[in-house]
Enzyme design. Sequence first.
Site, mmCIF file in Angstrom:
data_model
loop_
_atom_site.group_PDB
_atom_site.id
_atom_site.type_symbol
_atom_site.label_atom_id
_atom_site.label_comp_id
_atom_site.label_asym_id
_atom_site.label_seq_id
_atom_site.Cartn_x
_atom_site.Cartn_y
_atom_site.Cartn_z
ATOM 1 N N GLU A 58 -15.832 -10.462 -3.313
ATOM 2 C CA GLU A 58 -14.381 -10.319 -3.358
ATOM 3 C C GLU A 58 -13.667 -11.642 -3.101
ATOM 4 O O GLU A 58 -12.627 -11.927 -3.712
ATOM 5 C CB GLU A 58 -13.945 -9.247 -2.353
ATOM 6 C CG GLU A 58 -14.332 -7.847 -2.815
ATOM 7 C CD GLU A 58 -14.479 -6.837 -1.696
ATOM 8 O OE1 GLU A 58 -13.986 -7.117 -0.577
ATOM 9 O OE2 GLU A 58 -15.082 -5.774 -1.936
ATOM 10 N N TYR B 103 -14.360 -4.334 6.621
ATOM 11 C CA TYR B 103 -15.751 -3.889 6.591
ATOM 12 C C TYR B 103 -16.277 -3.606 7.989
ATOM 13 O O TYR B 103 -17.150 -2.747 8.171
ATOM 14 C CB TYR B 103 -16.627 -4.908 5.857
ATOM 15 C CG TYR B 103 -16.417 -4.870 4.368
ATOM 16 C CD1 TYR B 103 -16.999 -3.885 3.595
ATOM 17 C CD2 TYR B 103 -15.601 -5.808 3.747
ATOM 18 C CE1 TYR B 103 -16.799 -3.836 2.233
ATOM 19 C CE2 TYR B 103 -15.389 -5.766 2.370
ATOM 20 C CZ TYR B 103 -15.989 -4.776 1.617
ATOM 21 O OH TYR B 103 -15.775 -4.712 0.263
#
Length: 392
Positions: free
Chosen positions: A153, A111
């Site tokens: 996640e 990310y």
Amino acid sequence: MVQQRTAGDSNNAPVSGCPFAAIIKATAPAVAPQTRAIVDDFYPRLFRQNPETKAFFNQSNQFSEQPTQRMALANAVVAYASNIDSLENLTGAVKLIANKHCGLGVEPEHYGIVHKNLMESIGHVLGDVVTPEIGQGWSDAVLALAKVMYETETELYKAAEQRTGGWRGKREFKITSIKSVTADCKEFTFEPADGSAMPIDFTPGQFLTLHLGKHSTEATPRHYTVTNAPGKPFLQCCIKRVEKGLISNLMHRLEEGAIVELSPPFGVFNLKPERKCVLISAGIGATPMKCFLDSAKDNVELLVHVDKNAEAHPFLDQVKASGVNTEFLYTAERPRPSAEEVAELVKQKGLTDCDCYLCGPPAFLTGVKASLAEVGVQNVFIDVFGPELSLA
């Protein structure tokens, strides 16, 4: 451009209600029309500056027209900006994306890479519009969304590892059976290469992720619906050979005994075991329906399938053997049914109170879902072979 921060720095990842929300709301009308230009700049930039990220992306989705992966990101950006004060509206989209990311093996550090490249693309496309304050607001917003994603996640990874027969990451499996389902479809059976006979638990409707790096340096991961019921010491999926399709052709060339890597099953297209249901599919969209029949056929009130003919219909013999009520609509024998006709079948049989599960080509899904709503079906669930948010 504002100073970049890493997605792993949770102290710098604000939540909804922080000052950046006002900036996003104020600038969203200017950003929204430019989202396609932003993502068209973002992906080439990402692959150029961080070529290792190509391993996560289906390149045919990247460069097709319409490029479905890029449209999915564009729609996600618009949805996020539009719901900045009510992020609970994005719960479904977050779960969908997070499940697919887990199949690919996305980790928090990825990310930070996305954040850096996306902010550079926003600055490049919007130019002087991006003042330091606006740039900081969007940077904080992207980091906040990243935090939501990787926390979701993390929980999915943990659940997949802890369930019976579960694991995390990639695991080696041996292809122990290859069965021709139709002229261009094969069902593959995968058993753990370490010889484990432990039952593998998952939720009917979930997908496995196939990693073929051992067989091709060009191969990228692909999601395929698990076609067998949970609780077996193996996993199965059905792959249709697509002309010029790298992965499908590669799989069709492999032989029994070949070793591949699989991620554990993930996905949000989940059968509700306590509810009666109608299954509606077209073409290779029959694959999750086989799993549903194997898992809970007594809950299936009707199965509708659209295909060219019986020879092209995947798992036709298994459907007939299940004993469920069926409607087969073969286009070689009659005109292709409209979405309204499919919905009318459900209405005529008095099944509008049932959950409806759809799988097939994108146009089929959007049309039938809308028509089912018009005849009064409340719960419609769709499974998309590709980036689902591209349909938004």
